[in-house]
Design a protein around this motif. Structure first.
Motif, PDB file in Angstrom:
ATOM      1  N   PRO A  46       0.823  -1.213   0.000  1.00  0.00           N
ATOM      2  CA  PRO A  46       0.000   0.000   0.000  1.00  0.00           C
ATOM      3  C   PRO A  46       0.857   1.264   0.000  1.00  0.00           C
ATOM      4  N   PHE A  47       0.459   2.220  -0.853  1.00  0.00           N
ATOM      5  CA  PHE A  47       1.235   3.460  -0.987  1.00  0.00           C
ATOM      6  C   PHE A  47       0.378   4.498  -1.695  1.00  0.00           C
ATOM      7  N   ALA A  48       0.461   5.723  -1.212  1.00  0.00           N
ATOM      8  CA  ALA A  48      -0.211   6.863  -1.850  1.00  0.00           C
ATOM      9  C   ALA A  48      -1.698   6.600  -2.093  1.00  0.00           C
ATOM     10  N   GLY A  49      -2.352   6.038  -1.095  1.00  0.00           N
ATOM     11  CA  GLY A  49      -3.787   5.821  -1.201  1.00  0.00           C
ATOM     12  C   GLY A  49      -4.191   4.541  -1.903  1.00  0.00           C
ATOM     13  N   LYS A  50      -3.218   3.808  -2.451  1.00  0.00           N
ATOM     14  CA  LYS A  50      -3.516   2.539  -3.114  1.00  0.00           C
ATOM     15  C   LYS A  50      -3.241   1.384  -2.156  1.00  0.00           C
ATOM     16  N   GLY A  51      -4.035   0.329  -2.283  1.00  0.00           N
ATOM     17  CA  GLY A  51      -3.873  -0.829  -1.418  1.00  0.00           C
ATOM     18  C   GLY A  51      -2.873  -1.823  -1.979  1.00  0.00           C
ATOM     19  N   HIS A  52      -2.933  -3.033  -1.482  1.00  0.00           N
ATOM     20  CA  HIS A  52      -2.074  -4.105  -1.974  1.00  0.00           C
ATOM     21  C   HIS A  52      -2.342  -4.349  -3.459  1.00  0.00           C
ATOM     22  N   ARG A  53      -1.277  -4.549  -4.232  1.00  0.00           N
ATOM     23  CA  ARG A  53      -1.419  -4.831  -5.667  1.00  0.00           C
ATOM     24  C   ARG A  53      -0.514  -5.995  -6.052  1.00  0.00           C
ATOM     25  N   ILE A  54      -1.104  -6.966  -6.727  1.00  0.00           N
ATOM     26  CA  ILE A  54      -0.367  -8.121  -7.238  1.00  0.00           C
ATOM     27  C   ILE A  54      -0.643  -8.255  -8.726  1.00  0.00           C
ATOM     28  N   SER A  55       0.403  -8.549  -9.478  1.00  0.00           N
ATOM     29  CA  SER A  55       0.225  -8.852 -10.899  1.00  0.00           C
ATOM     30  C   SER A  55       0.999 -10.123 -11.226  1.00  0.00           C
ATOM     31  N   VAL A  56       0.431 -10.941 -12.123  1.00  0.00           N
ATOM     32  CA  VAL A  56       1.045 -12.195 -12.543  1.00  0.00           C
ATOM     33  C   VAL A  56       0.937 -12.284 -14.062  1.00  0.00           C
ATOM     34  N   PHE A  65       1.556 -20.317 -12.879  1.00  0.00           N
ATOM     35  CA  PHE A  65       0.739 -19.150 -12.505  1.00  0.00           C
ATOM     36  C   PHE A  65       0.353 -19.227 -11.029  1.00  0.00           C
ATOM     37  N   LEU A  66      -0.065 -20.407 -10.581  1.00  0.00           N
ATOM     38  CA  LEU A  66      -0.467 -20.555  -9.182  1.00  0.00           C
ATOM     39  C   LEU A  66       0.714 -20.373  -8.242  1.00  0.00           C
ATOM     40  N   ILE A  67       1.848 -20.991  -8.549  1.00  0.00           N
ATOM     41  CA  ILE A  67       3.025 -20.863  -7.685  1.00  0.00           C
ATOM     42  C   ILE A  67       3.461 -19.408  -7.585  1.00  0.00           C
ATOM     43  N   THR A  68       3.443 -18.694  -8.714  1.00  0.00           N
ATOM     44  CA  THR A  68       3.814 -17.279  -8.714  1.00  0.00           C
ATOM     45  C   THR A  68       2.817 -16.466  -7.896  1.00  0.00           C
ATOM     46  N   THR A  69       1.531 -16.789  -8.020  1.00  0.00           N
ATOM     47  CA  THR A  69       0.496 -16.095  -7.247  1.00  0.00           C
ATOM     48  C   THR A  69       0.732 -16.258  -5.750  1.00  0.00           C
ATOM     49  N   VAL A  70       1.017 -17.478  -5.322  1.00  0.00           N
ATOM     50  CA  VAL A  70       1.270 -17.726  -3.893  1.00  0.00           C
ATOM     51  C   VAL A  70       2.529 -16.996  -3.446  1.00  0.00           C
ATOM     52  N   HIS A  71       3.554 -16.991  -4.298  1.00  0.00           N
ATOM     53  CA  HIS A  71       4.800 -16.256  -4.020  1.00  0.00           C
ATOM     54  C   HIS A  71       4.494 -14.797  -3.689  1.00  0.00           C
ATOM     55  N   GLU A  92      11.230 -14.618   7.067  1.00  0.00           N
ATOM     56  CA  GLU A  92       9.802 -14.362   7.305  1.00  0.00           C
ATOM     57  C   GLU A  92       8.978 -14.669   6.053  1.00  0.00           C
ATOM     58  N   TRP A  93       9.483 -14.187   4.899  1.00  0.00           N
ATOM     59  CA  TRP A  93       8.781 -14.470   3.637  1.00  0.00           C
ATOM     60  C   TRP A  93       8.799 -15.970   3.350  1.00  0.00           C
ATOM     61  N   LYS A  94       9.936 -16.620   3.561  1.00  0.00           N
ATOM     62  CA  LYS A  94      10.035 -18.052   3.291  1.00  0.00           C
ATOM     63  C   LYS A  94       9.027 -18.834   4.130  1.00  0.00           C
ATOM     64  N   ALA A  95       8.872 -18.462   5.392  1.00  0.00           N
ATOM     65  CA  ALA A  95       7.923 -19.152   6.268  1.00  0.00           C
ATOM     66  C   ALA A  95       6.493 -18.973   5.765  1.00  0.00           C
ATOM     67  N   ASN A  96       6.157 -17.752   5.347  1.00  0.00           N
ATOM     68  CA  ASN A  96       4.808 -17.502   4.839  1.00  0.00           C
ATOM     69  C   ASN A  96       4.563 -18.221   3.517  1.00  0.00           C
ATOM     70  N   PHE A  97       5.571 -18.240   2.659  1.00  0.00           N
ATOM     71  CA  PHE A  97       5.420 -18.913   1.371  1.00  0.00           C
ATOM     72  C   PHE A  97       5.178 -20.409   1.574  1.00  0.00           C
ATOM     73  N   LYS A  98       5.953 -21.010   2.457  1.00  0.00           N
ATOM     74  CA  LYS A  98       5.783 -22.438   2.735  1.00  0.00           C
ATOM     75  C   LYS A  98       4.381 -22.712   3.276  1.00  0.00           C
ATOM     76  N   LEU A  99       3.939 -21.894   4.238  1.00  0.00           N
ATOM     77  CA  LEU A  99       2.633 -22.102   4.866  1.00  0.00           C
ATOM     78  C   LEU A  99       1.501 -21.955   3.853  1.00  0.00           C
ATOM     79  N   ALA A 127      14.320 -16.303  -4.522  1.00  0.00           N
ATOM     80  CA  ALA A 127      13.581 -15.105  -4.898  1.00  0.00           C
ATOM     81  C   ALA A 127      12.585 -15.375  -6.019  1.00  0.00           C
ATOM     82  N   SER A 128      12.848 -16.348  -6.858  1.00  0.00           N
ATOM     83  CA  SER A 128      11.961 -16.653  -7.968  1.00  0.00           C
ATOM     84  C   SER A 128      12.004 -18.148  -8.238  1.00  0.00           C
ATOM     85  N   SER A 129      10.841 -18.708  -8.606  1.00  0.00           N
ATOM     86  CA  SER A 129      10.815 -20.134  -8.916  1.00  0.00           C
ATOM     87  C   SER A 129      11.693 -20.460 -10.112  1.00  0.00           C
ATOM     88  N   CYS A 130      11.905 -19.472 -11.015  1.00  0.00           N
ATOM     89  CA  CYS A 130      12.717 -19.754 -12.198  1.00  0.00           C
ATOM     90  C   CYS A 130      14.203 -19.812 -11.869  1.00  0.00           C
TER      91      CYS A 130
END
Length: 203
Positions: A46-56, A65-71, A92-99, A127-130
């Motif tokens: 979130p920044f400058a009035g915008k909320g969370h944003r994800i693009s895949v 697509f699903l693995i990237t979305t979860v990432h 912290e990110w690794k723990a959340n990604f695994k969960l 950092a990336s599945s690729c």
């Protein structure tokens, strides 16, 4: 068209209801993006009035697509918990990604080879599945095949090739796990994933 129906076009249908719930729960703007050679997905906090944003990227196969979305949702969850106080791909990110990833194992979504590769990847996600060549190789088996495309690793040294957007490169040597390639027009050097699909060009 509702979110679940739209998501089902890009990821395994059984995964779509849970991802749709995440979009609503986190009040996230979720966008299916054009192809980006440099990344499969993106998260913006979130920044400058915008909320969370994800693009895949739209052109990933359903499992990628699903693995990237979860990432990317793991980035969102980590930001909610820690803001900018931790490393982007730290523990912290690794723990959340695994969960979050394991939620989809219960749904029996993945073919055996993909699930096994994901489990190995989850031991220390990057950092990336690729960047995990084993997982990337397995996922690429489920891509729609492009007749004249070839992976960079299969090209001989000094071979010219073009990318999807028409840029022409010359393959040079291997630098750690990626191939150094010279862009002919600009003289700039770029690193390519060995499994990136490109198109041979006659000299």
């Amino acid at each position: 068209m509702d979110k679940i129906s739209i998501l089902s076009k890009y990821m395994p249908a059984a995964a779509a209801p849970l991802v749709a719930k995440w979009i609503d729960y986190f009040k996230c703007e979720f966008k299916v993006s054009r192809n980006r050679n440099s990344k499969f997905g993106d998260y913006r906090h979130p920044f400058a009035g915008k909320g969370h944003r994800i693009s895949v990227n739209y052109d990933l196969n359903p499992y990628a697509f699903l693995i990237t979305t979860v990432h990317e949702f793991a980035h969102l969850q980590t930001w909610n918990e820690h803001k900018n106080q931790v490393k982007p791909h730290g523990t912290e990110w690794k723990a959340n990604f695994k969960l979050m990833m394991r939620r989809f194992f219960d749904l029996k979504i993945f073919p055996f080879d993909v699930e096994r590769a994901i489990i190995q990847y989850l031991e220390n996600p990057a950092a990336s599945s690729c960047s995990d060549l084993n997982l990337f190789r397995v996922l690429k088996k489920y891509d729609q095949k492009v007749s004249n495309a070839i992976t960079v690793e299969k090209l001989a040294a000094n071979t010219l090739f073009s990318t999807k957007n028409g840029r022409v490169f010359k393959k040079l040597g291997l630098v750690r796990k990626r191939y150094q390639c010279l862009e002919v027009k600009t003289g700039l050097m770029y690193l390519f994933n060995p499994l990136a699909e490109v198109y041979p060009v006659s000299a």
